[in-house]
Design an enzyme around this catalytic site. Structure first.
Site, PDB file in Angstrom:
ATOM      1  N   LYS A  48      20.508 140.647   2.116  1.00  0.00           N
ATOM      2  CA  LYS A  48      20.694 139.388   3.116  1.00  0.00           C
ATOM      3  C   LYS A  48      19.111 138.701   3.468  1.00  0.00           C
ATOM      4  O   LYS A  48      19.532 137.954   4.547  1.00  0.00           O
ATOM      5  CB  LYS A  48      21.710 139.461   4.060  1.00  0.00           C
ATOM      6  CG  LYS A  48      22.954 140.253   3.741  1.00  0.00           C
ATOM      7  CD  LYS A  48      23.510 139.743   2.399  1.00  0.00           C
ATOM      8  CE  LYS A  48      24.165 138.351   2.573  1.00  0.00           C
ATOM      9  NZ  LYS A  48      24.560 137.987   1.301  1.00  0.00           N
ATOM     10  N   HIS A 109      17.292 145.788  -4.426  1.00  0.00           N
ATOM     11  CA  HIS A 109      17.332 146.001  -3.137  1.00  0.00           C
ATOM     12  C   HIS A 109      16.806 147.430  -2.820  1.00  0.00           C
ATOM     13  O   HIS A 109      16.628 147.868  -1.531  1.00  0.00           O
ATOM     14  CB  HIS A 109      18.708 145.899  -2.444  1.00  0.00           C
ATOM     15  CG  HIS A 109      19.231 144.538  -2.449  1.00  0.00           C
ATOM     16  ND1 HIS A 109      18.360 143.427  -2.121  1.00  0.00           N
ATOM     17  CD2 HIS A 109      20.402 144.176  -2.516  1.00  0.00           C
ATOM     18  CE1 HIS A 109      19.365 142.295  -1.986  1.00  0.00           C
ATOM     19  NE2 HIS A 109      20.508 142.711  -2.217  1.00  0.00           N
ATOM     20  N   SER A 139      24.084 138.508   8.904  1.00  0.00           N
ATOM     21  CA  SER A 139      24.511 138.019   7.556  1.00  0.00           C
ATOM     22  C   SER A 139      25.236 139.334   6.699  1.00  0.00           C
ATOM     23  O   SER A 139      26.187 139.033   5.941  1.00  0.00           O
ATOM     24  CB  SER A 139      23.196 137.770   7.001  1.00  0.00           C
ATOM     25  OG  SER A 139      23.444 137.231   5.631  1.00  0.00           O
TER      26      SER A 139
HETATM   27  P1  A3P Z   1      23.317 133.714   6.329  1.00  0.00           P
HETATM   28  O1  A3P Z   1      24.641 134.631   6.109  1.00  0.00           O
HETATM   29  O2  A3P Z   1      22.726 133.907   7.475  1.00  0.00           O
HETATM   30  O3  A3P Z   1      24.043 132.184   6.212  1.00  0.00           O
HETATM   31  P2  A3P Z   1      20.800 137.268   0.066  1.00  0.00           P
HETATM   32  O4  A3P Z   1      20.474 135.994  -1.114  1.00  0.00           O
HETATM   33  O5  A3P Z   1      19.711 137.947   0.105  1.00  0.00           O
HETATM   34  O6  A3P Z   1      22.239 137.726  -0.080  1.00  0.00           O
HETATM   35  O7  A3P Z   1      20.794 136.329   1.391  1.00  0.00           O
HETATM   36  C1  A3P Z   1      21.905 135.459   1.708  1.00  0.00           C
HETATM   37  C2  A3P Z   1      21.553 134.894   3.026  1.00  0.00           C
HETATM   38  O8  A3P Z   1      20.527 133.656   2.620  1.00  0.00           O
HETATM   39  C3  A3P Z   1      22.662 133.912   3.597  1.00  0.00           C
HETATM   40  O9  A3P Z   1      22.305 134.042   5.016  1.00  0.00           O
HETATM   41  C4  A3P Z   1      22.548 132.769   2.918  1.00  0.00           C
HETATM   42  O10 A3P Z   1      22.996 131.632   3.636  1.00  0.00           O
HETATM   43  C5  A3P Z   1      20.907 132.612   2.940  1.00  0.00           C
HETATM   44  N1  A3P Z   1      20.539 131.462   2.164  1.00  0.00           N
HETATM   45  C6  A3P Z   1      20.761 131.614   0.804  1.00  0.00           C
HETATM   46  N2  A3P Z   1      20.078 130.339   0.117  1.00  0.00           N
HETATM   47  C7  A3P Z   1      19.677 129.747   1.218  1.00  0.00           C
HETATM   48  C8  A3P Z   1      18.546 128.639   1.224  1.00  0.00           C
HETATM   49  N3  A3P Z   1      18.460 127.605   0.059  1.00  0.00           N
HETATM   50  N4  A3P Z   1      18.084 128.239   2.529  1.00  0.00           N
HETATM   51  C9  A3P Z   1      18.477 129.031   3.597  1.00  0.00           C
HETATM   52  N5  A3P Z   1      19.154 129.912   3.453  1.00  0.00           N
HETATM   53  C10 A3P Z   1      19.825 130.467   2.495  1.00  0.00           C
END
Ligand code: A3P
Length: 296
Positions: A48, A109, A139
């Site tokens: 996340k 990860h 998240s």
């Molecule tokens: P939130 O749950 O806080 O919205 P991962 O890809 O490591 O699983 O992380 C997911 C998190 O990154 C989520 O956070 C998601 O919304 C956020 N995220 C993904 N793409 C993004 C972007 N282009 N800009 C900002 N946040 C992004």
């Protein structure tokens, strides 16, 4: 496509004390023995932290900003997740990676001490994205609710304690970020903060570009910024996981592209939790030299 999750048992076991999915532990010899190639690009994160965002940035840098090419396949196919064994008949990350042409972009990860040694033997470049623990926790809590391939998070109260003690898949946030941070003097690692990406995406995209040894025009970089913005990625079926089996990700509970902000923890942490967290944080991070922003 996966139709049911009935035969998929979600268990957690440990490798060198790190809680990992049982399916990952079962395939550990294959995962740990993964053969990297010198021109691989590894994206490493604690869950996340902005993994998918960085995947899109790196891929679009390699595609020189061609968004059409960026949409050639869903993010979870374009960038194999080497430590994940999804329910059958989906291919494992290792299998996907083996059939891929170079240069490959790979996702992990794993905490640094569990990374397959081949990555460093081949001197692979790694981009590590780190996100402040409070927002990561929130998240991850929502993600464990929607992702049926992970254990359910329980109540927020319980999750708060589990996360703080590292009792979540892939283990302790603290060990993870500190481990990768310290490895920077030994390996080719670019350490990027999620909060910096939110604050100034162009600046951070440019850092990644330079690290990968590319030289792209401002116009191309602007284009990459646009195609990797939260809104564009939320609407893009190749990045919003809408094409991922919905028996695994139940996005009716919460969307994968959820908020994408810094400071959402304030809507979830109680005052008491925040005090407990800050005390624990201080103890664990003292002397690490790592500083996170929890608001902008
Ligand atoms: P939130 O749950 O806080 O919205 P991962 O890809 O490591 O699983 O992380 C997911 C998190 O990154 C989520 O956070 C998601 O919304 C956020 N995220 C993904 N793409 C993004 C972007 N282009 N800009 C900002 N946040 C992004």
């Amino acid at each position: 496509v996966v139709k049911k999750m009935e035969n998929f048992q979600v268990t957690i076991r440990h490798i060198e004390g790190v809680p990992l999915l049982g399916s990952t532990c079962d395939a550990w010899d294959i995962i740990y023995g993964f053969q990297a190639r010198g021109d691989d690009i590894l994206i490493a994160t604690y869950p996340k932290a902005g993994t998918t965002w960085m995947q899109e940035i790196v891929d679009l840098i390699l595609q020189e900003g061609d968004a059409q090419k960026g949409r050639r396949a869903p993010c979870f196919i374009k960038v194999p997740f080497i430590d994940l064994i999804p329910p059958k008949p989906m291919p494992s990350g290792v299998e996907l990676a083996q059939t891929m042409k170079s240069p490959r972009v790979l996702k992990t990860h794993l905490p640094i001490n569990l990374l397959p040694p081949s990555f460093w033997e081949k001197n692979v470049k790694a981009v590590y994205v780190a996100r402040n623990a409070k927002d990561c926790m929130v998240s991850y809590y929502y993600f464990q609710k929607i992702n049926k391939g992970l254990p359910p998070p329980g109540t927020w109260e319980n999750y708060f304690s589990a996360f703080l003690s590292g009792d979540v898949p892939w283990g302790s946030w603290f060990d993870h970020v500190i481990g990768w941070w310290k490895a920077m003097d030994k390996h080719q690692i670019l350490f990027i903060f999620y909060e910096d990406m939110i604050e100034d995406p162009m600046r951070e995209i440019r850092k990644v570009m330079k690290f990968l040894g590319k030289d792209l025009s401002d116009e191309v970089l602007e284009n990459i910024k646009h195609h990797t913005s939260f809104q564009t990625m939320k609407e893009n079926p190749m990045t919003n996981f809408s094409v991922f089996p919905n028996v695994i990700f139940d996005q009716t509970i919460s969307p994968f592209m959820r908020k994408g902000t810094v400071g959402d923890w304030k809507n979830h942490f109680t005052v008491a939790q925040n005090i407990i967290f800050d005390e624990e944080y201080k103890k664990k991070m003292e002397g690490s030299g790592l500083n996170f922003r929890t608001e902008l």
